[in-house]
Structure formats: C-alpha cells, structure tokens
Design an enzyme around this catalytic site. Sequence first.
Site, PDB file in Angstrom:
ATOM      1  N   GLU A   1      -3.912   0.700   9.663  1.00  0.00           N
ATOM      2  CA  GLU A   1      -2.725   1.035   8.886  1.00  0.00           C
ATOM      3  C   GLU A   1      -3.101   1.439   7.464  1.00  0.00           C
ATOM      4  O   GLU A   1      -4.239   1.250   7.030  1.00  0.00           O
ATOM      5  CB  GLU A   1      -1.765  -0.156   8.870  1.00  0.00           C
ATOM      6  CG  GLU A   1      -1.233  -0.487  10.242  1.00  0.00           C
ATOM      7  CD  GLU A   1      -0.296  -1.672  10.263  1.00  0.00           C
ATOM      8  OE1 GLU A   1       0.320  -1.893  11.311  1.00  0.00           O
ATOM      9  OE2 GLU A   1      -0.167  -2.389   9.234  1.00  0.00           O
TER      10      GLU A   1
ATOM     11  N   ASN B   1      -6.033  -0.264  15.723  1.00  0.00           N
ATOM     12  CA  ASN B   1      -5.122   0.425  14.814  1.00  0.00           C
ATOM     13  C   ASN B   1      -5.559   0.174  13.374  1.00  0.00           C
ATOM     14  O   ASN B   1      -6.073  -0.891  13.032  1.00  0.00           O
ATOM     15  CB  ASN B   1      -3.652   0.051  15.053  1.00  0.00           C
ATOM     16  CG  ASN B   1      -3.335  -1.417  14.969  1.00  0.00           C
ATOM     17  OD1 ASN B   1      -4.110  -2.275  15.375  1.00  0.00           O
ATOM     18  ND2 ASN B   1      -2.159  -1.732  14.455  1.00  0.00           N
TER      19      ASN B   1
ATOM     20  N   CYS C   1       2.245   4.565  22.447  1.00  0.00           N
ATOM     21  CA  CYS C   1       3.390   5.284  21.886  1.00  0.00           C
ATOM     22  C   CYS C   1       3.375   6.730  22.396  1.00  0.00           C
ATOM     23  O   CYS C   1       2.420   7.170  23.037  1.00  0.00           O
ATOM     24  CB  CYS C   1       3.342   5.250  20.357  1.00  0.00           C
ATOM     25  SG  CYS C   1       2.047   6.285  19.621  1.00  0.00           S
TER      26      CYS C   1
ATOM     27  N   GLU D   1      -5.299   3.572  20.241  1.00  0.00           N
ATOM     28  CA  GLU D   1      -5.595   4.475  21.349  1.00  0.00           C
ATOM     29  C   GLU D   1      -6.242   5.762  20.853  1.00  0.00           C
ATOM     30  O   GLU D   1      -7.243   6.235  21.409  1.00  0.00           O
ATOM     31  CB  GLU D   1      -4.312   4.817  22.122  1.00  0.00           C
ATOM     32  CG  GLU D   1      -3.645   3.620  22.763  1.00  0.00           C
ATOM     33  CD  GLU D   1      -2.612   2.919  21.884  1.00  0.00           C
ATOM     34  OE1 GLU D   1      -1.671   2.334  22.440  1.00  0.00           O
ATOM     35  OE2 GLU D   1      -2.747   2.946  20.638  1.00  0.00           O
TER      36      GLU D   1
ATOM     37  N   CYS E   1       0.363   8.895  21.225  1.00  0.00           N
ATOM     38  CA  CYS E   1      -0.862   8.518  21.926  1.00  0.00           C
ATOM     39  C   CYS E   1      -0.833   8.994  23.381  1.00  0.00           C
ATOM     40  O   CYS E   1      -1.858   9.425  23.912  1.00  0.00           O
ATOM     41  CB  CYS E   1      -1.080   7.008  21.862  1.00  0.00           C
ATOM     42  SG  CYS E   1      -1.581   6.460  20.218  1.00  0.00           S
TER      43      CYS E   1
END
Length: 137
Positions: free
Chosen positions: A49, A47, A91, A60, A94
């Site tokens: 951010e 990930n 999530c 993902e 994803c």
Amino acid sequence: MDEAVRAQIDELVAAARGAMDRAYAPYSRFPVGAAVLAGGAIFTGANVENASYPVSVCAERNAVGRMIDAGERDLQAIAVVTEASSPTPPCGACRQVLWEFGPGSTVIAQTVSGDRLMWALEDLLPAAFGPRDPQGR
C-alpha cells in the site's frame, strides 16, 4: 483430487501465506499474500500500500510481476491467502491481469484458518477480453 495435485496446491498456499506475512498494509490493515505457479516454479507477492491509496499494488499483480521478471508467461495456478473470515478471490483488476497470462488457470483462495475455495479463472471472469482476441493483437 489426486494426492500430487493436492500437495502442489498446499505448497502454493503455504507460499502465499508466507508472502502475506510480508505485506505492507498499514492503511487497510488487510494483508494479502499470493503465489503463482508457472513453469514448475512458484513466484510470490504481497500487497504493497501507499498513502496515495489508488497507487497501491495487489499481491496477485506483484506475484505475476515476479513471474514475468523470471521469464515465465504461462500462469497455471494462483493461491491467495488473507486473514478474512471467508476466502477472498482476486479483485477485478487482478483477474484481468491473471487472464492475460493464464486464461485456463486455477484460482485458490484460502483464509489463515484453513477455509479454502477454488475456481477456474474463467468462472471468475466470464466473457473476458484478452490478448488472444482479434482487437487485442
């Protein structure tokens, strides 16, 4: 579970764990690593951010992007590793991206402490809409 399949899953999880260590998560402090299996190869993602939080990108989707960039389109499995106290599945956004390239794929979620859960993607995204639907063409 067959030993060869177990070894492949363990390799996928290890790659996701390595990707998690490269995550950029200064805002949520929730690093996530993912590894996608496609065409016999493993593609990782972490990930990333951003101070404008909604434009952050999940691990993902980064792994799927690397898969696509390598010319693969048939996602077979994905592993997601987090430091959470229980395994964290992808999530909703994803899950939809995973469905696009691997509706029959397996999702493995594991914690750094070794707790593991597995699902068929269709169980995580029932009645999904995708490119194989008449409206998606």
